[in-house]
Design a protein around this motif. Structure first.
Motif, mmCIF file in Angstrom:
data_model
loop_
_atom_site.group_PDB
_atom_site.id
_atom_site.type_symbol
_atom_site.label_atom_id
_atom_site.label_comp_id
_atom_site.label_asym_id
_atom_site.label_seq_id
_atom_site.Cartn_x
_atom_site.Cartn_y
_atom_site.Cartn_z
ATOM 1 N N THR A 73 49.011 11.990 46.425
ATOM 2 C CA THR A 73 49.150 10.619 46.825
ATOM 3 C C THR A 73 47.391 10.270 46.980
ATOM 4 O OG1 THR A 73 50.900 10.470 48.102
ATOM 5 C CG2 THR A 73 49.498 8.749 48.521
ATOM 6 N N ILE A 74 46.673 11.176 47.962
ATOM 7 C CA ILE A 74 45.301 10.826 47.872
ATOM 8 C C ILE A 74 44.495 10.724 46.710
ATOM 9 C CG2 ILE A 74 43.135 11.819 49.110
ATOM 10 C CD1 ILE A 74 44.969 12.555 51.443
ATOM 11 N N VAL A 75 44.631 12.081 45.676
ATOM 12 C CA VAL A 75 44.000 11.920 44.735
ATOM 13 C C VAL A 75 44.287 10.569 43.905
ATOM 14 C CG1 VAL A 75 43.664 13.050 42.601
ATOM 15 C CG2 VAL A 75 43.766 14.501 44.410
ATOM 16 N N GLY A 76 45.344 10.264 43.538
ATOM 17 C CA GLY A 76 45.753 8.903 43.048
ATOM 18 C C GLY A 76 45.080 7.677 43.416
ATOM 19 N N SER A 77 44.972 7.559 44.862
ATOM 20 C CA SER A 77 44.208 6.567 45.499
ATOM 21 C C SER A 77 42.688 6.622 45.295
ATOM 22 C CB SER A 77 44.349 6.613 46.909
ATOM 23 O OG SER A 77 43.681 5.657 47.699
ATOM 24 N N ILE A 78 42.138 7.898 45.064
ATOM 25 C CA ILE A 78 40.606 8.012 44.932
ATOM 26 C C ILE A 78 40.375 7.560 43.256
ATOM 27 C CG2 ILE A 78 39.100 9.549 44.702
ATOM 28 C CD1 ILE A 78 39.991 11.243 46.940
ATOM 29 N N THR A 79 41.386 8.007 42.408
ATOM 30 C CA THR A 79 40.820 7.712 41.150
ATOM 31 C C THR A 79 41.073 6.064 40.975
ATOM 32 O OG1 THR A 79 43.303 8.202 40.485
ATOM 33 C CG2 THR A 79 41.314 9.867 40.148
ATOM 34 N N ASP A 80 41.949 5.574 41.770
ATOM 35 C CA ASP A 80 42.407 4.110 41.606
ATOM 36 C C ASP A 80 41.229 3.259 42.501
ATOM 37 O OD1 ASP A 80 44.400 4.301 39.951
ATOM 38 O OD2 ASP A 80 45.624 4.124 41.524
ATOM 39 N N GLY A 81 40.207 3.973 42.877
ATOM 40 C CA GLY A 81 38.977 3.329 43.569
ATOM 41 C C GLY A 81 39.475 3.126 45.179
ATOM 42 N N GLY A 82 40.465 3.794 45.624
ATOM 43 C CA GLY A 82 40.744 3.588 47.148
ATOM 44 C C GLY A 82 39.775 4.217 47.930
ATOM 45 N N HIS A 83 39.750 4.203 49.271
ATOM 46 C CA HIS A 83 39.019 4.809 50.387
ATOM 47 C C HIS A 83 39.828 5.229 51.397
ATOM 48 C CE1 HIS A 83 35.425 2.998 48.447
ATOM 49 N NE2 HIS A 83 36.109 2.131 48.168
ATOM 50 N N GLU A 84 39.413 5.879 52.375
ATOM 51 C CA GLU A 84 40.123 6.583 53.657
ATOM 52 C C GLU A 84 40.735 5.344 54.265
ATOM 53 O OE1 GLU A 84 40.367 10.235 56.493
ATOM 54 O OE2 GLU A 84 38.174 9.258 56.024
ATOM 55 N N ASP A 85 41.727 4.914 54.559
ATOM 56 C CA ASP A 85 42.230 3.902 55.316
ATOM 57 C C ASP A 85 43.411 4.127 55.969
ATOM 58 O OD1 ASP A 85 44.337 3.915 53.659
ATOM 59 O OD2 ASP A 85 43.374 2.235 52.369
ATOM 60 N N ASP A 86 44.255 3.299 56.725
ATOM 61 C CA ASP A 86 45.218 3.558 57.490
ATOM 62 C C ASP A 86 46.337 4.326 57.020
ATOM 63 O OD1 ASP A 86 44.154 2.102 59.521
ATOM 64 O OD2 ASP A 86 45.278 0.405 59.330
ATOM 65 N N PHE A 87 46.703 4.227 55.470
ATOM 66 C CA PHE A 87 47.838 5.002 54.969
ATOM 67 C C PHE A 87 47.297 6.351 54.909
ATOM 68 C CE2 PHE A 87 45.534 5.180 50.719
ATOM 69 C CZ PHE A 87 46.404 6.318 49.975
ATOM 70 N N VAL A 88 45.975 6.856 54.621
ATOM 71 C CA VAL A 88 45.785 8.043 54.580
ATOM 72 C C VAL A 88 45.723 8.784 55.891
ATOM 73 C CG1 VAL A 88 43.759 9.737 54.058
ATOM 74 C CG2 VAL A 88 44.303 7.745 52.762
#
Length: 252
Positions: free
Chosen positions: A209-224
């Motif tokens: 989940t986290i790797v997918g979020s990173i490649t989609d341009g995400g950052h550490e947030d509440d879901f992480v």
């Protein structure tokens, strides 16, 4: 479901086999359309921890060219067909469980699209890769192009898409298109799948989940942070700590 896609399971490892050898495992509209339902079955089965996607002598030679003059004819037909391809590819990407593509022979066009949708790609030395819309007058889907860029970088993505050439397994390994090239493909994929299945699943799925979020341009947030909290209160964490303190292998 398509007669040319076979889903089976052995313990925690499921295998989706593309089985259309008469057409080098070319993907038809019905096969693309069956993928979301098959991924739902894998997702719903709590005993399954890893999915392997494989072919036979060939992983998949791509789209069924016979359908270009029928189902894919004209702009409307092409758009309708393209939506089925997109939804099938996205279903693999969105599966929360880890996926491994076991690649031999041709892995071209839609076949490469399926392989890139998987988390890990392991190939035999005879594997050949290519993405060939430039031979057909098609513009490759945005999300599938992003999958390619994320894996090999923009320069190699452009070369693969512009040239529509096939590349060999050693080149695929060098540019990061595959993780490993091995002589004993089935044995290595089985070993890797069983290894992943034996790890703490709260960690494996959290990492995906986290790797997918990173490649989609995400950052550490509440879901992480929620993933961290879930792991810290999980049975996997309790077992991992107990096993470490007791100097024994964990039983996840």
């Amino acid at each position: 479901m398509s007669e040319f896609l076979e889903l089976s399971a052995a313990g925690p490892v499921a295998t989706l086999t593309i089985n259309r050898p008469a057409k080098r495992n070319a993907m038809s509209y019905d096969m693309w359309s069956a993928l979301p339902g098959l991924m739902d079955r894998v997702s719903a089965d709590e005993s399954i921890r890893v999915l392997v996607v494989r072919g036979g002598a060939h992983f998949s030679a791509g789209a069924d060219i016979a359908e270009f003059s029928t189902l894919r004819r004209g702009a409307a037909g092409a758009a309708h067909y393209g939506e089925a391809v997109h939804e099938g590819e996205r279903a693999i990407v969105r599966l929360e469980k880890p996926t491994i593509a076991a690649i031999s022979g041709f892995c071209v066009g839609g076949g490469c699209e399926i392989a890139l949708a998987c988390d890990i790609r392991v190939a035999s030395p005879d594997a050949r890769f290519g993405i060939t819309p430039a031979k057909l007058g098609i513009v490759y889907n945005f999300t599938s192009t992003k999958q390619l860029v994320d894996v090999v970088g923009p320069a190699w993505a452009k070369q693969i898409l512009f040239s529509a050439d096939l590349i060999d397994a050693s080149t695929a390994l060098r540019i990061g298109l595959v993780n490993e090239v091995v002589d004993s493909l089935d044995a290595r994929v089985r070993e890797l799948a069983e290894q992943i299945a034996g790890r703490a699943q709260v960690s494996v799925r959290g990492a995906k989940t986290i790797v997918g979020s990173i490649t989609d341009g995400g950052h550490e947030d509440d879901f992480v942070r929620a993933l961290y909290a879930e792991a810290a209160s999980s049975a996997d964490y309790a077992e991992g700590v107990s096993a470490f303190l007791e100097k024994r292998p964990p039983r996840f």
